[in-house]
Design a protein around this motif. Structure first.
Motif, PDB file in Angstrom:
ATOM      1  N   PRO A  61      -1.374  12.444   0.314  1.00 27.38           N
ATOM      2  CA  PRO A  61      -1.378  11.320   1.257  1.00 27.38           C
ATOM      3  C   PRO A  61      -0.964  11.722   2.668  1.00 27.38           C
ATOM      4  O   PRO A  61      -1.389  11.114   3.655  1.00 27.38           O
ATOM      5  CB  PRO A  61      -0.360  10.349   0.641  1.00 27.38           C
ATOM      6  N   MET A  62      -0.141  12.772   2.772  1.00 28.88           N
ATOM      7  CA  MET A  62       0.326  13.263   4.060  1.00 28.88           C
ATOM      8  C   MET A  62      -0.832  13.659   4.980  1.00 28.88           C
ATOM      9  O   MET A  62      -0.753  13.510   6.203  1.00 28.88           O
ATOM     10  CB  MET A  62       1.241  14.465   3.823  1.00 28.88           C
ATOM     11  N   VAL A  63      -1.930  14.148   4.398  1.00 31.45           N
ATOM     12  CA  VAL A  63      -3.063  14.620   5.201  1.00 31.45           C
ATOM     13  C   VAL A  63      -3.632  13.484   6.046  1.00 31.45           C
ATOM     14  O   VAL A  63      -3.808  13.618   7.260  1.00 31.45           O
ATOM     15  CB  VAL A  63      -4.155  15.236   4.306  1.00 31.45           C
ATOM     16  N   ALA A  64      -3.919  12.366   5.414  1.00 33.45           N
ATOM     17  CA  ALA A  64      -4.459  11.219   6.156  1.00 33.45           C
ATOM     18  C   ALA A  64      -3.400  10.585   7.054  1.00 33.45           C
ATOM     19  O   ALA A  64      -3.681  10.193   8.191  1.00 33.45           O
ATOM     20  CB  ALA A  64      -5.009  10.178   5.190  1.00 33.45           C
TER      21      ALA A  64
ATOM     22  N   ALA B 143       0.883  -1.176   0.000  1.00 31.74           N
ATOM     23  CA  ALA B 143       0.000   0.000   0.000  1.00 31.74           C
ATOM     24  C   ALA B 143       0.914   1.217   0.000  1.00 31.74           C
ATOM     25  O   ALA B 143       1.492   1.564   1.027  1.00 31.74           O
ATOM     26  CB  ALA B 143      -0.913   0.005   1.221  1.00 31.74           C
ATOM     27  N   THR B 144       1.066   1.836  -1.155  1.00 35.00           N
ATOM     28  CA  THR B 144       2.015   2.938  -1.273  1.00 35.00           C
ATOM     29  C   THR B 144       1.331   4.218  -1.759  1.00 35.00           C
ATOM     30  O   THR B 144       0.322   4.179  -2.453  1.00 35.00           O
ATOM     31  CB  THR B 144       3.149   2.599  -2.266  1.00 35.00           C
ATOM     32  N   ALA B 145       1.948   5.353  -1.399  1.00 32.89           N
ATOM     33  CA  ALA B 145       1.490   6.673  -1.841  1.00 32.89           C
ATOM     34  C   ALA B 145      -0.010   6.831  -1.588  1.00 32.89           C
ATOM     35  O   ALA B 145      -0.450   6.723  -0.453  1.00 32.89           O
ATOM     36  CB  ALA B 145       1.870   6.884  -3.299  1.00 32.89           C
ATOM     37  N   ALA B 146      -0.805   7.070  -2.641  1.00 35.30           N
ATOM     38  CA  ALA B 146      -2.246   7.234  -2.450  1.00 35.30           C
ATOM     39  C   ALA B 146      -2.893   5.939  -1.951  1.00 35.30           C
ATOM     40  O   ALA B 146      -3.974   5.976  -1.362  1.00 35.30           O
ATOM     41  CB  ALA B 146      -2.907   7.684  -3.744  1.00 35.30           C
ATOM     42  N   GLY B 147      -2.232   4.808  -2.152  1.00 33.71           N
ATOM     43  CA  GLY B 147      -2.728   3.544  -1.596  1.00 33.71           C
ATOM     44  C   GLY B 147      -2.581   3.515  -0.089  1.00 33.71           C
ATOM     45  O   GLY B 147      -3.459   3.021   0.633  1.00 33.71           O
ATOM     46  N   CYS B 148      -1.483   4.069   0.403  1.00 32.39           N
ATOM     47  CA  CYS B 148      -1.283   4.207   1.845  1.00 32.39           C
ATOM     48  C   CYS B 148      -2.254   5.244   2.402  1.00 32.39           C
ATOM     49  O   CYS B 148      -2.789   5.085   3.508  1.00 32.39           O
ATOM     50  CB  CYS B 148       0.161   4.607   2.130  1.00 32.39           C
TER      51      CYS B 148
ATOM     52  N   VAL C  58       4.867   6.071   1.793  1.00 27.74           N
ATOM     53  CA  VAL C  58       4.493   7.306   1.074  1.00 27.74           C
ATOM     54  C   VAL C  58       5.769   7.764   0.380  1.00 27.74           C
ATOM     55  O   VAL C  58       6.379   8.771   0.738  1.00 27.74           O
ATOM     56  CB  VAL C  58       3.922   8.373   2.038  1.00 27.74           C
ATOM     57  N   ASN C  59       6.169   6.985  -0.605  1.00 24.03           N
ATOM     58  CA  ASN C  59       7.518   7.093  -1.153  1.00 24.03           C
ATOM     59  C   ASN C  59       7.610   7.823  -2.479  1.00 24.03           C
ATOM     60  O   ASN C  59       8.519   7.591  -3.270  1.00 24.03           O
ATOM     61  CB  ASN C  59       8.144   5.701  -1.274  1.00 24.03           C
TER      62      ASN C  59
END
Length: 258
Positions: free
Chosen positions: A149-152, A113-118, A137-138
């Motif tokens: 993604p940082m917001v969540a 689960a990366t970036a927008a997936g995370c 969040v790479n």
């Protein structure tokens, strides 16, 4: 496997939304975001649905946005700027749909689960992951800071750990994700679907009106100062007490205790 990029597998009072686009690692493409938005609107209006599971079919849960699709937007006269603004606004809207959905949403996460997936995992109300799952969040590794993604993420884990992930592009393993509060628990891969369904059915067995009131209040009070949060939740719990079903359930409980 269905040709639909987003499957809706409803069992009784639990809806299981499955990202079903393995060719691009279940990316949150324009099409996927559109499908998610439509499905979430329909679920919000469906009083028979008491809980939602969000899963991914194929190799991974979700690898973020579709970079090839994003790159194609650069052919526009403005170099893609309007397309990028539209994409991130629609993605943010879907994330907020999940938060404001009356029903609790459980992420069922496997492998990656990366970036927008995370971001999607962090946005869901609850999350269960298979052993061996990695979270990141790479975007910084390809020169793109994961700002949305940082917001969540920063609403789930401590800020210093979040900032380290955002600036190094490193991954969390599943056990680290539990310890930081990104997910609820880790289970063997073969038990993942059963574990999420068990949690969903447990929630679905509660009074839906109470859960709906509670979920809305949960997120609102988080943004309030302490005294304001108590004033607000005092009104919410009073509203809850006035529900006829709540009155009946409390009476049943008291009589059973007697």
């Amino acid at each position: 496997m269905s040709d639909l990029i987003l499957r809706n597998d409803t069992e009784a009072s639990v809806t299981r939304l499955v990202l079903n686009s393995d060719r691009n690692l279940n990316a949150l493409s324009d099409g996927m975001l559109a499908e998610l938005s439509v499905q979430l609107d329909e679920i919000a209006a469906d009083t028979t649905v008491k809980a939602v599971i969000l899963a991914g079919a194929g190799r991974v849960f979700c690898a973020g946005h579709d970079l090839k699709e994003m790159t194609a937007k650069r052919t526009a006269v403005d170099g893609g700027k309007a397309g990028f603004i539209d994409l991130f606004q629609r993605c943010s809207a879907v994330m907020q749909q999940i938060t404001t959905l009356p029903q609790p949403v459980i992420a069922e996460v496997h492998n990656i689960a990366t970036a927008a997936g995370c971001q999607l995992v962090a946005t869901c109300d609850l999350a269960i992951a298979a052993e061996g799952t990695r979270f990141g969040v790479n975007g910084v590794n390809i020169g793109l800071f994961c700002s949305t993604p940082m917001v969540a993420l920063t609403r789930n884990i401590p800020r210093k750990q979040a900032f380290e992930l955002l600036t190094t592009g490193e991954f969390l393993d599943a056990d680290q994700a539990v310890s930081l509060g990104l997910i609820n628990r880790v289970v063997p891969a073969e038990d993942l679907q059963n574990a999420t369904m068990e949690l969903a059915e447990k929630i679905a067995g509660k009074l839906p009106s109470a859960v709906k009131i509670g979920k809305e209040a949960f997120y609102k009070q988080l943004e309030m100062p302490l005294s304001e949060a108590y004033d607000y939740t005092g009104q919410v719990i009073t509203e809850n007490m006035m529900l006829r079903d709540t009155e009946a359930m409390i009476e049943t409980f008291i009589n059973r205790k007697k």
